[in-house]
Write a protein that holds these residues in place. Structure first.
Motif, PDB file in Angstrom:
ATOM      1  N   GLY A  93       0.896  -1.075  -0.079  1.00 20.63           N
ATOM      2  CA  GLY A  93       0.023   0.036   0.057  1.00 20.63           C
ATOM      3  C   GLY A  93       0.909   1.089  -0.147  1.00 20.63           C
ATOM      4  O   GLY A  93       0.471   2.404  -0.743  1.00 20.63           O
ATOM      5  N   ASP A 100      -7.096   2.991  -2.758  1.00 16.19           N
ATOM      6  CA  ASP A 100      -7.840   1.610  -2.400  1.00 16.19           C
ATOM      7  C   ASP A 100      -7.045   0.750  -2.622  1.00 16.19           C
ATOM      8  O   ASP A 100      -7.726  -0.143  -3.193  1.00 16.19           O
ATOM      9  CB  ASP A 100      -9.296   1.917  -3.106  1.00 16.19           C
ATOM     10  N   LYS A 140      -5.858  -2.654  -1.932  1.00 15.83           N
ATOM     11  CA  LYS A 140      -6.292  -3.780  -1.017  1.00 15.83           C
ATOM     12  C   LYS A 140      -5.589  -5.290  -1.316  1.00 15.83           C
ATOM     13  O   LYS A 140      -5.729  -5.608  -2.496  1.00 15.83           O
ATOM     14  CB  LYS A 140      -7.547  -3.985  -0.668  1.00 15.83           C
ATOM     15  N   TYR A 142      -3.847  -8.199  -5.706  1.00 14.93           N
ATOM     16  CA  TYR A 142      -4.485  -7.071  -5.045  1.00 14.93           C
ATOM     17  C   TYR A 142      -5.320  -6.386  -5.925  1.00 14.93           C
ATOM     18  O   TYR A 142      -5.295  -6.391  -7.301  1.00 14.93           O
ATOM     19  CB  TYR A 142      -3.501  -6.223  -4.542  1.00 14.93           C
TER      20      TYR A 142
END
Length: 336
Positions: free
Chosen positions: A219, A263, A265, A289
């Motif tokens: 991330g 976003d 994830k 992801y």
């Protein structure tokens, strides 16, 4: 006898439709503007030119395309060192640079010179035939790309998708083993069958905190790249990787564009290989992801590529390196 040669106004409409179709195809190819742009590059120590071990998340990996590590087998591949002049954001290779680029180039050149896929500008039927073939090519490209993506999506016989950080869910170590409270009293990741039999390096035992770091770095790297935060990227990446991603950001700047990644994830991940060599420790993990990935015009904020409301999925092998007891840094990305 009435001529079938199209009038100038009709010709402009036809050419406009043609270039619109080409633009759609190009946008499809360049929609991956996340960190790494869907390429394989970096270094994995002595295993740089070896294929990472397959995992349930990613059964295969693409070979390395760019690396500062010399290849000692089968000759050295063509690489570009960090800082070399790139070819521009819209000059990447890939599917559009090969077969599709040749087909579209032949079609446009033939259209303008009077010898298109059917019979060029001299015949209305030739123009319609060319547009029909371009439409068919577009459909085939979309189907092929969809099929390639579907090959990388694992199927679940039991229905539900395993939690990405449920460490005991995926056959032995990796993103699915080694968490605190797992089967092992120490919380260490159990070696995945076969991963510790690699030709180079010593097997390395990982802890649950290592997998937490890998997910966090996923991330943080994507977010910093989307912000153009070079200082953070330099902290999270090896110098080689920072150089490559710096080139990508430079290309975006030259084109008046910026990337926005949000976003991010992790959906599923597992360990491919973990080993130590010399004074460095390496871990390669496969990760599937999702993220929102768009490219914007800097001046106007207009979306150039991507859909700000749609999440995309990627399957990649990320390799991390550290000195014993140090912080993990991203040292390579390979496409699954």
């Amino acid at each position: 006898m009435r001529s079938l040669r199209p009038r100038p106004a009709a010709l402009r409409v036809v050419l406009g439709a043609l270039f619109l179709a080409v633009g759609v195809l190009v946008a499809t190819d360049f929609a991956e503007a996340r960190a790494g742009r869907g390429m394989s590059f970096g270094s994995r120590g002595s295993r740089t030119w070896s294929t990472p071990a397959p995992t349930p998340t990613a059964p295969s990996a693409q070979p390395m395309q760019r690396s500062a590590t010399p290849q000692n087998q089968l000759g050295a591949p063509a690489t570009r060192a960090p800082g070399a002049q790139p070819g521009g954001f819209f000059n990447r290779g890939g599917f559009m640079g090969g077969l599709m680029g040749g087909l579209l180039g032949a079609g446009i050149f033939g259209l303008l010179m009077g010898s298109g896929f059917f019979s060029g500008l001299g015949s209305l039927s030739g123009l319609l035939g060319l547009l029909l073939q371009i439409a068919l090519i577009f459909i085939v490209v979309r189907l092929v790309m969809g099929w390639l993506r579907s090959r990388n999506q694992p199927s679940y016989a039991g229905g539900g998708r395993p939690d990405p950080m449920a460490r005991d869910a995926l056959n032995g170590g990796g993103m699915a083993s080694g968490a605190a409270g797992g089967n092992g009293a120490s919380g260490a990741a159990a070696p995945r069958a076969g991963f510790d039999t690699g030709p180079r390096g010593r097997p390395l035992q990982l802890e649950g905190s290592d997998f937490d770091s890998f997910e966090r770095l996923l991330g943080e790297v994507q977010g910093a790249y989307g912000r153009g935060d070079r200082e953070t990227l330099f902290r999270l990446l090896t110098p080689e990787m920072a150089g490559y991603m710096g080139e990508e950001l430079d290309e975006l700047d030259r084109e008046g564009l910026k990337n926005r990644v949000t976003d991010v994830k992790l959906l599923q991940g597992d360990l491919s290989e973990a080993w130590s060599e010399g004074s460095s420790e390496y871990a390669t993990v496969a990760m599937r992801y999702e993220l929102k990935d768009v490219t914007l015009d800097k001046a106007t904020g207009r979306v150039v590529l991507g859909d700000p409301d749609r999440k995309e999925q990627a399957v990649e092998f990320w390799t991390f390196v550290r000195t014993p007891g140090g912080e993990w840094k991203l040292t390579a990305i390979q496409q699954g």
